[in-house]
Enzyme design. Structure first.
Site, mmCIF file in Angstrom:
data_model
loop_
_atom_site.group_PDB
_atom_site.id
_atom_site.type_symbol
_atom_site.label_atom_id
_atom_site.label_comp_id
_atom_site.label_asym_id
_atom_site.label_seq_id
_atom_site.Cartn_x
_atom_site.Cartn_y
_atom_site.Cartn_z
ATOM 1 C CB SER A 96 -0.914 0.007 1.227
ATOM 2 O OG SER A 96 -1.826 -1.063 1.170
ATOM 3 C CE LYS A 171 -5.301 -1.189 1.826
ATOM 4 N NZ LYS A 171 -4.052 -1.966 1.901
ATOM 5 C CE LYS A 239 1.960 2.584 4.577
ATOM 6 N NZ LYS A 239 1.424 1.668 3.529
#
Length: 288
Positions: A96, A171, A239
């Site tokens: 990701s 995502k 993150k």
């Protein structure tokens, strides 16, 4: 496509690589820590002592790494995937990362004759173990079709969502929704406990109605038990929300709740909970 190089054997990568072995693929694993490959080797996979050694003769290369700089180093470094893999190799990054980095990697790979996909996943550690991840794939339709024999082992929902970088964009949206669900479940549980009701019974009835969700099913029990063994760490979710808020700002999209959730995960990290499962967001709610 029988030989797969799998780079990154962490919480998600280990079971994913093992599932590929079980499905009959010849899997060469590489990770920074040799012991991370013990499970893969015991399952019938092989260990490579470098990225270059892992990818040199692979038909498919998969990376499952923590963040954008890790992917840049492994993919674009002097002995990385792009420099070492054979032309025609299918390179699937399942990390990701930032959409712009995914596009950069795809362009560099294409320049060396690689077929590149960004294919981040959702479903957590259990989804990886069960081979039932949801996989959102960016790249060409032809390359996505070529990757299906591998992706079908790893996930139960595979969707081609657009060109290079599109998988990472989807995502980021996924991570927004998951964080929002976790935060709302956390607030609801703290509220129920404060009211003195039968919380287990309350959760059961909520699961059966419109409030029901995968997050409620999987996370309410561990939240109530105080079990925050990491399946997906707060550090990583923080993150990912940073990726979302940055991408949203660049696109001129206002995301009020997304900004609040990013602050919530940042607070959890600041309070020392970054290494815990993202369900530990309830600890921030409890402190507040």
């Amino acid at each position: 496509m029988r030989t797969v190089a799998f780079i990154g054997l962490g919480i998600m990568g280990r079971p994913m690589a093992a599932n590929l072995v079980t499905a009959g693929f010849d899997v060469l694993g590489y990770s920074r820590r040799r012991e991370s490959a013990d499970g893969l080797v015991s399952a019938g996979g092989r260990w490579a002592d470098s990225v270059a050694a892992a990818v040199r003769d692979a038909d498919v290369v998969i990376t499952m790494l923590p963040d954008s700089p890790d992917v840049e180093a492994v993919a674009l470094g002097p002995d990385g995937v792009v420099a070492s893999a054979r032309p025609g190799t299918l390179y699937i990054d399942m990390s990701s990362i930032r959409p712009d980095v995914a596009r950069q990697v795809a362009a560099a790979g294409a320049g060396q004759g690689l077929r590149c996909l960004d294919a981040p996943v959702s479903g957590g550690e259990q989804g990886a173990i069960d081979g039932k991840l949801s996989i959102m794939v960016g790249g060409s339709a032809e390359d996505v079709a070529a990757a299906r024999p591998v992706l079908d082992v790893l996930g139960s929902t595979i969707q081609h969502v657009g060109p290079a970088g599109a998988g990472q964009t989807v995502k980021a949206a996924n991570q927004l929704i998951v964080a929002g669900n976790i935060a709302l479940v956390a607030e609801a549980l703290v509220f129920l406990q404060a009211q003195g009701v039968d919380v287990d019974a309350a959760v059961a009835v909520l699961q059966g109605g419109l409030a029901g969700s995968t997050v409620l099913d999987r996370k309410a029990g561990p939240m109530l038990a105080g079990d925050f063994t990491p399946g997906f760490r707060i550090d990583l979710h923080d993150k990912d929300l940073g990726i979302f808020t940055t991408s949203a700002h660049e696109a001129g999209v206002v995301t009020l709740l997304g900004a609040a959730l990013a602050q919530l995960t940042a607070a959890a990290r600041a309070q020392g909970d970054g290494g815990l499962d993202h369900s530990a967001l309830i600890r921030v709610i409890q402190r507040l």
